[in-house]
Scaffold this motif. Structure first.
Motif, PDB file in Angstrom:
ATOM      1  N   PHE A  84      22.063 -66.042   1.630  1.00 49.54           N
ATOM      2  CA  PHE A  84      21.930 -64.614   1.913  1.00 49.54           C
ATOM      3  C   PHE A  84      20.487 -64.236   1.579  1.00 49.54           C
ATOM      4  N   VAL A  85      19.731 -63.827   2.599  1.00 48.44           N
ATOM      5  CA  VAL A  85      18.299 -63.610   2.406  1.00 48.44           C
ATOM      6  C   VAL A  85      17.965 -62.132   2.328  1.00 48.44           C
ATOM      7  N   GLU A  86      17.285 -61.748   1.243  1.00 47.73           N
ATOM      8  CA  GLU A  86      16.735 -60.384   1.173  1.00 47.73           C
ATOM      9  C   GLU A  86      15.256 -60.490   1.511  1.00 47.73           C
ATOM     10  N   PHE A  87      14.883 -59.903   2.647  1.00 44.88           N
ATOM     11  CA  PHE A  87      13.516 -60.052   3.160  1.00 44.88           C
ATOM     12  C   PHE A  87      12.722 -58.779   2.910  1.00 44.88           C
ATOM     13  N   ARG A  88      11.569 -58.935   2.227  1.00 51.82           N
ATOM     14  CA  ARG A  88      10.714 -57.767   1.972  1.00 51.82           C
ATOM     15  C   ARG A  88       9.384 -57.980   2.684  1.00 51.82           C
ATOM     16  N   LEU A  89       9.122 -57.144   3.668  1.00 56.77           N
ATOM     17  CA  LEU A  89       7.859 -57.258   4.410  1.00 56.77           C
ATOM     18  C   LEU A  89       6.905 -56.172   3.912  1.00 56.77           C
ATOM     19  N   HIS A  90       5.750 -56.598   3.388  1.00 60.29           N
ATOM     20  CA  HIS A  90       4.766 -55.664   2.852  1.00 60.29           C
ATOM     21  C   HIS A  90       3.583 -55.597   3.811  1.00 60.29           C
ATOM     22  N   ASN A  91       3.257 -54.415   4.323  1.00 61.59           N
ATOM     23  CA  ASN A  91       2.082 -54.282   5.187  1.00 61.59           C
ATOM     24  C   ASN A  91       0.933 -53.700   4.356  1.00 61.59           C
ATOM     25  N   HIS A  92      -0.106 -54.478   4.156  1.00 60.05           N
ATOM     26  CA  HIS A  92      -1.217 -54.080   3.282  1.00 60.05           C
ATOM     27  C   HIS A  92      -1.848 -52.760   3.737  1.00 60.05           C
ATOM     28  N   SER A  93      -2.316 -51.973   2.777  1.00 59.46           N
ATOM     29  CA  SER A  93      -2.825 -50.634   3.112  1.00 59.46           C
ATOM     30  C   SER A  93      -4.109 -50.679   3.942  1.00 59.46           C
ATOM     31  N   SER A  94      -4.793 -51.830   3.950  1.00 61.81           N
ATOM     32  CA  SER A  94      -6.016 -51.906   4.757  1.00 61.81           C
ATOM     33  C   SER A  94      -5.719 -52.247   6.220  1.00 61.81           C
ATOM     34  N   SER A  95      -4.462 -52.485   6.543  1.00 63.83           N
ATOM     35  CA  SER A  95      -4.108 -52.824   7.931  1.00 63.83           C
ATOM     36  C   SER A  95      -4.377 -51.645   8.844  1.00 63.83           C
ATOM     37  N   LYS A  96      -4.789 -51.966  10.089  1.00 61.87           N
ATOM     38  CA  LYS A  96      -4.989 -50.901  11.060  1.00 61.87           C
ATOM     39  C   LYS A  96      -3.694 -50.568  11.770  1.00 61.87           C
ATOM     40  N   LEU A  97      -2.765 -51.527  11.764  1.00 63.62           N
ATOM     41  CA  LEU A  97      -1.592 -51.374  12.621  1.00 63.62           C
ATOM     42  C   LEU A  97      -0.291 -51.557  11.873  1.00 63.62           C
ATOM     43  N   PRO A  98       0.777 -50.989  12.464  1.00 62.08           N
ATOM     44  CA  PRO A  98       2.105 -51.293  11.933  1.00 62.08           C
ATOM     45  C   PRO A  98       2.494 -52.703  12.388  1.00 62.08           C
ATOM     46  N   HIS A  99       3.344 -53.367  11.647  1.00 63.49           N
ATOM     47  CA  HIS A  99       3.798 -54.699  12.031  1.00 63.49           C
ATOM     48  C   HIS A  99       5.278 -54.839  11.691  1.00 63.49           C
ATOM     49  N   ASN A 100       5.897 -55.884  12.244  1.00 64.37           N
ATOM     50  CA  ASN A 100       7.273 -56.214  11.874  1.00 64.37           C
ATOM     51  C   ASN A 100       7.449 -57.713  11.989  1.00 64.37           C
ATOM     52  N   ILE A 101       8.682 -58.183  11.803  1.00 61.01           N
ATOM     53  CA  ILE A 101       8.901 -59.629  11.920  1.00 61.01           C
ATOM     54  C   ILE A 101      10.198 -59.895  12.672  1.00 61.01           C
ATOM     55  N   ASP A 102      10.088 -60.785  13.655  1.00 59.52           N
ATOM     56  CA  ASP A 102      11.253 -61.253  14.397  1.00 59.52           C
ATOM     57  C   ASP A 102      11.410 -62.711  14.011  1.00 59.52           C
ATOM     58  N   LEU A 103      12.447 -63.003  13.197  1.00 66.25           N
ATOM     59  CA  LEU A 103      12.692 -64.390  12.803  1.00 66.25           C
ATOM     60  C   LEU A 103      13.739 -64.959  13.742  1.00 66.25           C
ATOM     61  N   HIS A 104      13.386 -66.027  14.428  1.00 67.52           N
ATOM     62  CA  HIS A 104      14.347 -66.611  15.360  1.00 67.52           C
ATOM     63  C   HIS A 104      15.570 -67.167  14.627  1.00 67.52           C
ATOM     64  N   ALA A 105      15.512 -67.233  13.307  1.00 72.61           N
ATOM     65  CA  ALA A 105      16.655 -67.718  12.530  1.00 72.61           C
ATOM     66  C   ALA A 105      17.672 -66.621  12.258  1.00 72.61           C
ATOM     67  N   VAL A 106      17.335 -65.375  12.634  1.00 76.00           N
ATOM     68  CA  VAL A 106      18.207 -64.241  12.322  1.00 76.00           C
ATOM     69  C   VAL A 106      19.152 -63.950  13.473  1.00 76.00           C
TER      70      VAL A 106
ATOM     71  N   THR B 180       6.358 -50.894   2.717  1.00 80.24           N
ATOM     72  CA  THR B 180       7.199 -52.084   2.605  1.00 80.24           C
ATOM     73  C   THR B 180       8.537 -51.796   3.268  1.00 80.24           C
ATOM     74  N   SER B 181       9.079 -52.772   3.987  1.00 78.08           N
ATOM     75  CA  SER B 181      10.436 -52.653   4.524  1.00 78.08           C
ATOM     76  C   SER B 181      11.289 -53.771   3.962  1.00 78.08           C
ATOM     77  N   VAL B 182      12.548 -53.462   3.691  1.00 83.11           N
ATOM     78  CA  VAL B 182      13.460 -54.482   3.180  1.00 83.11           C
ATOM     79  C   VAL B 182      14.675 -54.556   4.097  1.00 83.11           C
ATOM     80  N   PHE B 183      15.074 -55.759   4.462  1.00 81.33           N
ATOM     81  CA  PHE B 183      16.340 -55.942   5.177  1.00 81.33           C
ATOM     82  C   PHE B 183      16.936 -57.265   4.732  1.00 81.33           C
ATOM     83  N   SER B 184      18.189 -57.496   5.071  1.00 84.91           N
ATOM     84  CA  SER B 184      18.783 -58.766   4.661  1.00 84.91           C
ATOM     85  C   SER B 184      19.550 -59.389   5.809  1.00 84.91           C
ATOM     86  N   PHE B 185      19.724 -60.692   5.729  1.00 81.72           N
ATOM     87  CA  PHE B 185      20.504 -61.398   6.750  1.00 81.72           C
ATOM     88  C   PHE B 185      21.097 -62.653   6.126  1.00 81.72           C
ATOM     89  N   THR B 186      22.092 -63.186   6.783  1.00 83.81           N
ATOM     90  CA  THR B 186      22.652 -64.460   6.340  1.00 83.81           C
ATOM     91  C   THR B 186      22.170 -65.537   7.304  1.00 83.81           C
TER      92      THR B 186
END
Lengths: 284, 481
Positions: free
Chosen positions: B102-124, B141-147
């Motif tokens: 059971f994975v708790e995923f925390r994606l942190h986008n650094h404050s110096s970034s110009k753009l929003p980002h996300n993550i598409d994991l093909h394992a999800v 920061t965004s948090v989501f979880s998946f198995t």
């Protein structure tokens, strides 16, 4: 007798509070109606006229393919740190130390040393950043102006130095893409350093992002590839599903950026400028 | 009424007992081994390294922290590019979890970034592979979880519009969901990911390059690389092994456009888990296809020492665009498996009955420099240009330049390198190269001609190398012909 006096006192007191309430209500009403009825004085010296017209938005809503934009005035430059310092001095509740969480997150005016002093890496004549939508909106209203709508902002930003609409001009697009290919500077440049565009507006591209009044209308709510509705398709292939111009990458980036925002967010790269409707012009 | 209440309570008791029965395992699908026990922080690694195999025999809660950073990186010497990264490097950090975790995923986008980002994991398993749940503005920061339901080697990438641009700028990596029945232990595991970069300037044009929309749309990149830059897997950055060891490569392809024909020169893959699946369906494979946005796991044993070159066998990508890495194997020679060159002799073919030196063409026997140059040029383009390039600039960190080369100041060393080859570290114009130049099968005249061409064409000392010069060096090596 005593009883009578007491009841009278109570009545008088009640009337007093009643009057106060009525007075407050009335004054509010007068204040509100005054903002409605009379044209507001604006400092139009640093604004230029953007002549209205139609334009094709990046995302085509099934109901309308062209968006009409009425003529409006737009600030020549994004709002600077200097101007924003003056604003918080006049409106202390927008100071760093006083701001409510609801109206701005923790990085509000992050690089300022104090409530009214810029930090080491803050250029006074550079755009103010790390401001929330609420703060930007309030600033513009205090000036007698407002934040631009997405339509107004995009309409004005389509212009290159010599063309009213450069969205199909690869050179114009490449120039904007170049901005993304450079790291964020530790200290932003002053406003007005780049060439002005067709309307006489500076820094629409290449300095900082800018707030729009209705940024939340492009909220990303999900990813459903078979769905062509405007706000649901900003990921992967579906990001271009209902787009009018597949090559306008900068516009895709702006829409994605707006979609990622919430009104209390304050971001290192995000500033704002104000606009004004024509009805607010002082013609004297 | 009383009767009704009694009936009702007995009905409730019946319901309750049925549900408890269900919960205690009758018809319940959850096996004991599927229960999540405890939690741990995932240790991520940067390419070419892979986190240690997981030895747990039960699923746990895995916490993953991944930071998005936009920063400048060198694609090759002097060529800078603004990359967008998962974890501060291209490719992104390698993530290893176990099937059922059971994975708790925390994606942190650094404050110096110009753009929003996300993550598409093909394992999800879930809409957008987590893209929608992880959409994050700069400084948030965004948090989501998946198995992790399915085992296998999966690509992850950013999926924010315009997605092609986010991938073209370096936003991809691999996540390995280790099967419950882990693969057999090997001696070395490495992480290799191919991708392309589309720059406005052509290959090698220095300075800060920006993204070329046109090249991306026509799918004509100037850089096709392993692990984010030219030369990221050569010289002292080559992956290492010892003879006799079994090696497993986790190979990914971030694209954004090209399909990779992954090949290791001089090795055969004993096993291929094609497309990163969990069955090794194929044995003894020379080249395996790694699709854009896909992967492959290859295993092989190294039997002999030496340098083994990793390439995308769409071969111009390897020699002109950077898709080239090295595996360095140390150990005892194994002459039975591979001898190296045993003998070299002259061969003329049946059309020639005289010996070589009597059979010179007019051009070759002529002593005038232009003709000698022409012969030199044709030999150069045939035998040398593939590595040193037609313009003599070489390939940064891989093949040394011949253009204005200080190494060529020593004529004897230059002749010796051509006729006997060169192995091991050399310094050219202040940069160290550690590769292999095989001996060139040229006679004295051909060697002299090609060197004369190099000395005159590439701004070296404009000298003429004669057959006698070559002969002298050959004799001093005791291999006179």
């Amino acid at each position: 007798m005593l009883k009578k006096l007491e009841t009278q006192k109570v009545a008088v007191n009640k009337m007093k509070t009643g009057f106060i309430y009525i007075f407050m209500l009335l004054s509010c009403f007068i204040f509100l109606s005054s903002t409605e009825a009379q044209p507001i004085r604006i400092k139009s010296n640093n604004m230029v006229l953007i002549k209205g017209g139609q334009y094709e938005p990046l995302y085509i809503d099934s109901s309308a393919t062209k968006i009409k934009v009425a003529s409006f005035y737009m600030d020549k430059y994004p709002v600077t740190n200097e101007q924003f310092i003056k604003f918080v001095e006049e409106n202390p509740r927008w100071k760093k130390s006083k701001i409510k969480k609801l109206f701005a997150d923790d990085s509000y005016l992050l690089k300022w040393r104090t409530d009214t002093e810029p930090g080491e890496k803050v250029n006074l004549t550079a755009p103010v950043t790390n401001v929330s939508w609420f703060a930007a909106k309030e600033y513009c209203e205090c000036e007698g102006k407002r934040l631009p709508t997405i339509a107004e902002w995009e309409y004005a930003a389509r212009a290159s130095t010599n063309k009213l609409d450069a969205t199909k001009d690869q050179n114009y697009l490449n120039k904007i893409i170049e901005w993304y290919s450079k790291p964020t500077p530790a200290e932003f440049k002053s406003v007005g350093q780049n060439q002005k565009n067709y309307w006489g507006v500076y820094d629409m591209h290449g300095l900082v992002w800018e707030w729009t009044s209705d940024f939340f209308t492009t909220l990303v709510t999900g990813e459903s590839r078979g769905d062509s509705s405007i706000e649901k398709n900003l990921f992967c292939g579906s990001g271009s599903f209902s787009a009018s111009n597949f090559k306008n990458y900068p516009a895709f980036m702006r829409f994605a950026f707006r979609s990622s925002l919430k009104a209390n967010y304050t971001i290192n790269n995000l500033g704002f400028r104000c606009v004004s409707s024509l009805s607010n012009e002082v013609t004297k | 009424m009383k009767k009704f209440i009694n009936q009702f309570t007995s009905f409730l008791i019946l319901l309750f007992s049925i549900s408890t029965l269900l919960m205690t395992g009758l018809g319940c699908s959850e096996k004991k081994s599927d229960r999540i026990i405890g939690s741990e922080q995932a240790k991520l690694t940067k390419a070419p390294f892979v986190p240690e195999p997981i030895t747990r025999d039960y699923p746990t809660k895995v916490i993953i922290d991944l930071e998005v950073l936009e920063l400048e990186k060198e694609l090759t010497t002097g060529v800078k590019y603004m990359v967008w990264t998962f974890g501060g490097d291209v490719p992104g950090s390698f993530i290893r979890v176990r099937e059922g975790d059971f994975v708790e995923f925390r994606l942190h986008n650094h404050s110096s970034s110009k753009l929003p980002h996300n993550i598409d994991l093909h394992a999800v398993t879930g809409p957008g592979g987590g893209a929608e749940a992880s959409f994050t503005a700069p400084g948030h920061t965004s948090v989501f979880s998946f198995t992790a339901l399915n085992a296998g080697l999966y690509v992850y990438h950013c999926a924010t519009a315009p997605v092609g641009l986010h991938i073209a700028n370096g936003m991809y990596g691999l996540i390995y969901v280790q099967p419950k029945e882990a693969l057999p232990t090997v001696d070395k595991e490495y992480y290799i990911m191919q991708s392309e970069f589309y720059t406005v300037g052509n290959y090698g044009e220095t300075g800060l390059q920006s993204f070329s929309m046109e090249k991306a749309l026509t799918e004509t990149p100037d850089y096709v690389v392993f692990n984010g830059s030219v030369g990221s897997l050569v010289g002292d950055k080559a992956i290492q092994a010892k003879t006799g060891e079994r090696i497993r490569l986790f190979v990914g392809n971030g694209g954004p456009n090209l399909i990779s024909s992954f090949h290791v020169i001089g090795e055969i893959f004993d096993l291929v888990y094609s497309e990163g699946g969990t069955n090794a369906l194929q044995k003894n494979v020379q080249t395996t296809v790694v699709p854009a946005g896909g992967s492959s796991i290859v295993e092989f044993k190294v039997d002999v020492p030496g340098k083994f070159i990793l390439v995308d066998h769409s071969i111009f990508r390897a020699f002109n665009k950077g898709a080239l890495g090295m595996l360095e194997v140390e150990g005892e020679k194994n002459l039975k498996t591979y001898s190296g060159k045993i003998k070299e002799s002259i061969y003329l073919g049946t059309a020639f009955s005289n010996d070589l030196n009597k059979n010179k063409t007019a051009a070759e026997s002529s002593d005038s420099k232009p003709d000698f140059m022409r012969l030199g040029q044709s030999i150069y383009n045939e035998s040398c240009a593939a590595c040193h390039q037609v313009d003599g600039k070489g390939l940064p960190n891989v093949f040394p330049p011949l253009l204005n080369s200080d190494y060529l100041k020593n004529k004897e060393a230059a002749i010796s390198t051509i006729i006997s080859g060169k192995t091991g570290p050399i310094t050219v114009n202040g940069k160290t190269y550690n590769g292999v130049m095989p001996p060139q099968n040229l006679n004295n005249q051909q060697a002299a001609a090609v060197l004369t061409y190099v000395y005159n064409k590439f701004n070296n000392s404009k000298m003429k190398v004669t057959e006698k010069d070559v002969e002298k060096v050959r004799n001093s090596k005791g291999s006179g012909k």
